[in-house]
Design a protein around this motif. Structure first.
Motif, PDB file in Angstrom:
ATOM      1  N   ASN A  70      -7.026  -0.177   5.939  1.00 51.38           N
ATOM      2  CA  ASN A  70      -7.686   0.647   4.915  1.00 51.38           C
ATOM      3  C   ASN A  70      -8.250  -0.191   3.764  1.00 51.38           C
ATOM      4  N   TYR A  71      -8.191  -1.499   3.906  1.00 51.11           N
ATOM      5  CA  TYR A  71      -8.871  -2.387   2.947  1.00 51.11           C
ATOM      6  C   TYR A  71      -9.240  -3.675   3.667  1.00 51.11           C
TER       7      TYR A  71
ATOM      8  N   ASP B 221      -6.183  -8.493   3.499  1.00 50.42           N
ATOM      9  CA  ASP B 221      -6.455  -7.155   4.050  1.00 50.42           C
ATOM     10  C   ASP B 221      -5.320  -6.195   3.722  1.00 50.42           C
TER      11      ASP B 221
ATOM     12  N   GLU C  92     -15.140  -6.157   1.488  1.00 45.80           N
ATOM     13  CA  GLU C  92     -15.221  -5.795   0.067  1.00 45.80           C
ATOM     14  C   GLU C  92     -15.795  -6.940  -0.761  1.00 45.80           C
TER      15      GLU C  92
ATOM     16  N   HIS D  77     -10.691  -7.077   3.197  1.00 43.17           N
ATOM     17  CA  HIS D  77     -10.902  -7.991   2.063  1.00 43.17           C
ATOM     18  C   HIS D  77     -12.269  -8.665   2.122  1.00 43.17           C
TER      19      HIS D  77
END
Length: 607
Positions: free
Chosen positions: A385-386, A343, A391, A388
């Motif tokens: 903000n990501y 992440d 996504e 994992h």
């Protein structure tokens, strides 16, 4: 009988792949950049890709709009006209344009949409564009709900409005800062985004008011809770920003808005979907997981002081929680959301700058970052903000869009007849000469199962009816071959019967709302001059890109720094303890601010 109005979910497409996935995830239409002359110069696409996207979209009665929305130079007009004809022959559904000179070219009967770059923020302007022959009008982002209603009450042309994504601080088409400072024109698709830089605000005596903050950087728009209000106000096309955004952004955001819009259409029968087919998904959408600078409703329900992303123009993401304790190799968080290895997290450090880190390992509530020497503090709020794992799901096939269809197998004297009809009432049939042979076992379920297996086609068979006089034996391989031929025929017929709209362009001469055209009219070629003269206006100044004007405003914004600082004279009697005029400083750049309080507008000059 209700005369239902079509409501369109309009999605961005950076390229062919993004466009196809936008359609798969539920978009009724997509907009994509032309090979040249697009307001996102880095998001151009080949004619071949645009044609392929158009063919794919039309299977679902979805539309493709091509952005050709820059101002055009005189020596580019012939190329522009040729490109427009090529796009028409590629069967695109409309062009989004800014330059009025295009209206004076030899045009094919292709619908034209007035870009938001035309600064469409008044009923008077919308009425003019409607009478000039535009088929859709893209409204300015800054409009309130009541202003949208006022415009909708004056025109019958469909209105398009942004519901999500990045915000320009300046009225679109009225920003000249990038051109003035770096010769990179926003009206030519090459904006250098000076609005996203950190500025120091000083007063007339040189006193520092705010140090190195992103005072012209807006949060991202999110009107997902107001879609029904927008539709009721008169908006027919709900637009998602993002022609430079990646594939996962398109998948996630389009899915979120598709599901929100479908909830509305389910109970509002006076509105219907603008395309056909239903999407199924492998994930639950979440807007916080895609790129965002924090969200704002901008001016939809009036002016608020929290529209800017003052600390950073970067993506913040979803809130996670506060840091409980910091140790040598890890820290602990108070949040309840599950974190994963890989992440991306971020936080504002002591200098109020956004700092990021990558999660190397999770052990219970312990977070082990990949980086060392981070300025982490107990009590610091952390964002993700990501995601994992999220996504990973979006990197795979994450949606399937299908059109419902029914199949009937009936009998003829010398064989069989297969008929298929889809949810739009489009029908085709296949007559098959075949030697009939009685089966030893009941064939009903075998036939139904094999006719229902539509595989990778866009169809989903919801009902199979068998109308045979006897229990005839038909091998599964034969039925599969018939089914493939039948669905191929239906797809071909859908494309043949696609309702392509054509508009015959007729020269008009009604009065343009602005009589004296200054640099704000963006007149950059002789055809554009002819257009405005023909519509009873006088050209006082050509486009800023053609001849730079001195001492003129370079930005016009509804966002007001004084209001955001709590110094608006209409809202408070408190006067700022500083001397106007205010200036913004960034390295060698010094910008002067002027406040038109009567019109609630801030102007930016390059002094």
């Amino acid at each position: 009988m209700i005369n239902a109005r079509k409501i369109e979910l309009l999605a961005p497409a950076k390229n062919l792949e993004c466009g196809i996935e936008a359609i798969n995830h539920g978009a009724d239409a997509v907009y994509i950049g032309a090979p040249k002359f697009s307001a996102r110069a880095n998001a151009g696409n080949t004619l071949e890709d645009i044609e392929a996207l158009t063919k794919y979209a039309h299977q679902f009665k979805a539309r493709v709009y091509v952005a050709l929305n820059t101002i055009i130079k005189d020596d580019e007009l012939a190329e522009t006209e040729k490109l427009i004809w090529e796009l028409y022959n590629a069967k695109v559904d409309a062009l989004i344009i800014q330059d009025m000179g295009i209206m004076m070219l030899n045009l094919p009967p292709i619908p034209l949409h007035a870009s938001t770059q035309n600064d469409n923020r008044s009923a008077e302007k919308a009425k003019f564009l409607e009478q000039a022959g535009f088929s859709q009008i893209v409204l300015a982002r800054e409009l309130t709900m009541s202003e949208i209603k006022d415009i909708a009450s004056e025109v019958s042309t469909p209105l398009e409005a942004f519901v999500h994504g990045a915000l320009c601080v300046c009225y679109s088409g009225q920003c000249y800062l990038s051109e003035a400072i770096s010769s990179r024109s926003a009206n030519r698709g090459s904006c250098a985004q000076f609005c996203r830089l950190p500025y120091t605000l000083i007063d007339n005596e040189g006193k520092s008011v705010v140090q190195k903050k992103h005072l012209l950087s807006m949060k991202d728009l999110n009107l997902s809770d107001h879609l029904e209000e927008m539709i009721d106000a008169g908006v027919s096309s709900l637009k998602i920003e993002g022609r430079l955004k990646d594939l996962s952004y398109v998948k996630n955001v389009v899915t979120y808005y598709r599901q929100k819009l479908d909830e509305i259409l389910a109970h509002r029968k006076e509105y219907i979907r603008a395309s056909t087919g239903k999407s199924t998904y492998t994930f639950t959408p979440n807007l916080e997981k895609s790129f965002n600078r924090g969200y704002t409703e901008y001016f939809f329900n009036g002016r608020t002081p929290d529209m800017w992303s003052i600390d950073s123009p970067k993506s913040i993401g979803e809130p996670i929680g506060k840091i409980k304790e910091v140790f040598d190799r890890f820290f602990t968080l108070s949040g309840t959301k599950q974190l994963n290895n890989g992440d991306g997290l971020c936080f504002l450090n002591d200098a109020k700058e956004l700092q990021g880190l990558r999660v190397n390992k999770i052990e219970g509530e312990k977070v082990f970052p990949a980086e060392s020497h981070l300025s982490l503090r107990k009590g610091t709020f952390v964002y993700r903000n990501y995601d994992h794992e999220f996504e990973k799901v979006l990197n795979k096939k994450s949606a399937d869009r299908k059109i419902d269809a029914d199949i009937v197998l009936s009998e003829m004297k010398d064989g069989f007849k297969l008929t298929i009809e889809d949810e739009d009432g489009i029908e085709t049939s296949l007559d098959i000469n075949y030697n009939k042979e009685l089966a030893q076992k009941d064939q009903t379920e075998n036939i139904k199962n094999n006719l229902s297996k539509t595989g990778n086609t866009i169809f989903r068979v919801t009902d199979v009816k068998i109308r045979l006089a006897d229990n005839w034996f038909i091998p599964a391989s034969v039925i599969s071959e018939w089914r493939r031929s039948l669905t191929d025929m239906l797809l071909e017929k859908r494309l043949e019967e696609y309702p392509q709209e054509e508009v015959i362009h007729i020269q008009t001469s009604h009065s343009f709302p602005t009589k004296n055209i200054t640099y704000l009219g963006n007149v950059s070629n002789d055809k554009s001059k002819q257009f405005y003269i023909q519509h009873q206006s006088t050209i006082e100044q050509v486009a800023f890109e053609k001849k730079a004007q001195k001492g003129v405003p370079l930005m016009f914004t509804r966002h007001c720094i004084k209001q955001s600082m709590g110094w608006c004279p209409k809202e408070t009697s408190t006067r700022p303890p500083y001397q106007e005029p205010f200036h913004l400083l960034y390295n060698a750049t010094k910008l002067r601010l002027e406040f038109d309080c009567k019109n609630c507008e801030m102007k930016v000059f390059n002094d």
